[in-house]
Design a protein around this motif. Structure first.
Motif, PDB file in Angstrom:
ATOM      1  N   GLY A 183     116.035  40.105 215.791  1.00 25.27           N
ATOM      2  CA  GLY A 183     115.808  41.180 216.747  1.00 25.27           C
ATOM      3  C   GLY A 183     115.285  40.641 218.068  1.00 25.27           C
ATOM      4  O   GLY A 183     114.325  39.881 218.112  1.00 25.27           O
ATOM      5  N   GLN A 184     115.943  41.047 219.141  1.00 24.79           N
ATOM      6  CA  GLN A 184     115.541  40.654 220.491  1.00 24.79           C
ATOM      7  C   GLN A 184     114.913  41.857 221.180  1.00 24.79           C
ATOM      8  O   GLN A 184     115.429  42.968 221.093  1.00 24.79           O
TER       9      GLN A 184
ATOM     10  N   VAL B  44     114.992  47.448 228.017  1.00 28.77           N
ATOM     11  CA  VAL B  44     116.283  47.417 227.328  1.00 28.77           C
ATOM     12  C   VAL B  44     117.181  46.346 227.947  1.00 28.77           C
ATOM     13  O   VAL B  44     117.787  45.534 227.230  1.00 28.77           O
ATOM     14  N   GLN B  45     117.259  46.308 229.273  1.00 27.01           N
ATOM     15  CA  GLN B  45     118.083  45.299 229.937  1.00 27.01           C
ATOM     16  C   GLN B  45     117.600  43.887 229.588  1.00 27.01           C
ATOM     17  O   GLN B  45     118.408  42.995 229.320  1.00 27.01           O
ATOM     18  N   LEU B  46     116.301  43.695 229.580  1.00 29.97           N
ATOM     19  CA  LEU B  46     115.736  42.389 229.252  1.00 29.97           C
ATOM     20  C   LEU B  46     116.028  42.003 227.805  1.00 29.97           C
ATOM     21  O   LEU B  46     116.292  40.832 227.512  1.00 29.97           O
ATOM     22  N   ALA B  47     116.024  42.969 226.892  1.00 26.01           N
ATOM     23  CA  ALA B  47     116.382  42.681 225.498  1.00 26.01           C
ATOM     24  C   ALA B  47     117.823  42.185 225.417  1.00 26.01           C
ATOM     25  O   ALA B  47     118.119  41.212 224.713  1.00 26.01           O
ATOM     26  N   PHE B  48     118.726  42.844 226.150  1.00 24.85           N
ATOM     27  CA  PHE B  48     120.121  42.380 226.183  1.00 24.85           C
ATOM     28  C   PHE B  48     120.228  41.008 226.849  1.00 24.85           C
ATOM     29  O   PHE B  48     121.013  40.163 226.415  1.00 24.85           O
ATOM     30  N   ASP B  49     119.445  40.768 227.891  1.00 27.32           N
ATOM     31  CA  ASP B  49     119.446  39.451 228.548  1.00 27.32           C
ATOM     32  C   ASP B  49     118.960  38.379 227.577  1.00 27.32           C
ATOM     33  O   ASP B  49     119.532  37.278 227.516  1.00 27.32           O
ATOM     34  N   ASN B  50     117.899  38.683 226.833  1.00 29.23           N
ATOM     35  CA  ASN B  50     117.376  37.728 225.850  1.00 29.23           C
ATOM     36  C   ASN B  50     118.398  37.486 224.743  1.00 29.23           C
ATOM     37  O   ASN B  50     118.577  36.351 224.279  1.00 29.23           O
TER      38      ASN B  50
ATOM     39  N   GLU C 295     121.647  37.712 225.095  1.00 27.01           N
ATOM     40  CA  GLU C 295     122.703  36.883 225.678  1.00 27.01           C
ATOM     41  C   GLU C 295     122.287  35.411 225.745  1.00 27.01           C
ATOM     42  O   GLU C 295     123.107  34.516 225.525  1.00 27.01           O
ATOM     43  N   ALA C 296     121.019  35.136 226.008  1.00 23.88           N
ATOM     44  CA  ALA C 296     120.526  33.749 226.049  1.00 23.88           C
ATOM     45  C   ALA C 296     120.637  33.087 224.675  1.00 23.88           C
ATOM     46  O   ALA C 296     120.981  31.908 224.574  1.00 23.88           O
ATOM     47  N   VAL C 297     120.355  33.837 223.625  1.00 28.41           N
ATOM     48  CA  VAL C 297     120.488  33.297 222.261  1.00 28.41           C
ATOM     49  C   VAL C 297     121.952  33.026 221.952  1.00 28.41           C
ATOM     50  O   VAL C 297     122.299  31.962 221.418  1.00 28.41           O
TER      51      VAL C 297
ATOM     52  N   ASN D  58     126.578  50.538 227.941  1.00 29.15           N
ATOM     53  CA  ASN D  58     127.904  50.747 228.528  1.00 29.15           C
ATOM     54  C   ASN D  58     128.269  49.688 229.557  1.00 29.15           C
ATOM     55  O   ASN D  58     129.456  49.449 229.799  1.00 29.15           O
ATOM     56  N   THR D  59     127.291  49.035 230.167  1.00 34.24           N
ATOM     57  CA  THR D  59     127.608  47.932 231.075  1.00 34.24           C
ATOM     58  C   THR D  59     127.867  46.646 230.298  1.00 34.24           C
ATOM     59  O   THR D  59     128.667  45.813 230.721  1.00 34.24           O
ATOM     60  N   VAL D  60     127.207  46.499 229.153  1.00 37.35           N
ATOM     61  CA  VAL D  60     127.363  45.286 228.343  1.00 37.35           C
ATOM     62  C   VAL D  60     128.666  45.331 227.544  1.00 37.35           C
ATOM     63  O   VAL D  60     129.389  44.340 227.466  1.00 37.35           O
ATOM     64  N   PHE D  61     128.937  46.469 226.921  1.00 32.45           N
ATOM     65  CA  PHE D  61     130.142  46.634 226.106  1.00 32.45           C
ATOM     66  C   PHE D  61     131.051  47.664 226.771  1.00 32.45           C
ATOM     67  O   PHE D  61     131.263  48.756 226.262  1.00 32.45           O
ATOM     68  N   GLY D  62     131.584  47.316 227.938  1.00 33.07           N
ATOM     69  CA  GLY D  62     132.357  48.265 228.727  1.00 33.07           C
ATOM     70  C   GLY D  62     133.765  48.520 228.237  1.00 33.07           C
ATOM     71  O   GLY D  62     134.328  49.568 228.498  1.00 33.07           O
ATOM     72  N   GLU D  63     134.349  47.569 227.547  1.00 25.91           N
ATOM     73  CA  GLU D  63     135.749  47.685 227.139  1.00 25.91           C
ATOM     74  C   GLU D  63     135.874  47.586 225.622  1.00 25.91           C
ATOM     75  O   GLU D  63     135.208  46.786 224.993  1.00 25.91           O
TER      76      GLU D  63
END
Length: 132
Positions: A35-36, A53-59, A61-63, A96-101
């Motif tokens: 869990g991030q 939330v954005q920072l969790a997605f950024d973290n 992505e770093a992993v 929706n910005t991370v999984f746009g398609e």
């Protein structure tokens, strides 16, 4: 049986060592990401929920990057929310910005009462590309 191969994002291994867990475990071509959360560099929670939330997605992505994967390699997502009804809009805006398609990964959202000072957590399973 495959060996557990730990993965850590650059610059954050000490936070994981302090809490005695791995950011992710690579097992063959699968990556199981812990869990991030939306933690700052020092491990403290970001107080603004949308930024958390954005920072969790950024973290996250770093992993993934440390393992040679990307957000597109995610096949399964589980998120944890301290107030799902109130937080849903902010989470969806980032999601929706991370999984746009399409195709989109599987997604399970769980309401919880405690996340150690955080309000959002995301864990995933990803398939590591053959080239990684």
């Amino acid at each position: 049986m495959p060996q557990r191969d730990p993965v850590y994002p650059v610059g954050r291994q000490a936070l994981y060592e302090t809490n005695r867990y791995s950011a992710a475990i690579r097992s063959d071509d699968l990556l199981f990401v812990s869990g991030q959360v939306g933690s700052r560099e020092d491990g403290t929670p970001e107080p603004d929920f949308q930024k958390q939330v954005q920072l969790a997605f950024d973290n996250l992505e770093a992993v993934l990057t440390a393992a040679g994967a990307t957000l597109d390699d995610i096949v399964d997502v589980t998120t944890f929310h301290t107030d799902p009804e109130a937080q849903f809009g902010a989470v969806m805006a980032v999601k929706n910005t991370v999984f746009g398609e399409p195709p989109y990964p599987n997604w399970t959202a769980v309401g919880v009462t405690w996340l150690s000072g955080f309000d959002f957590e995301i864990k995933v399973i990803a398939r590591i590309p053959k080239s990684a």
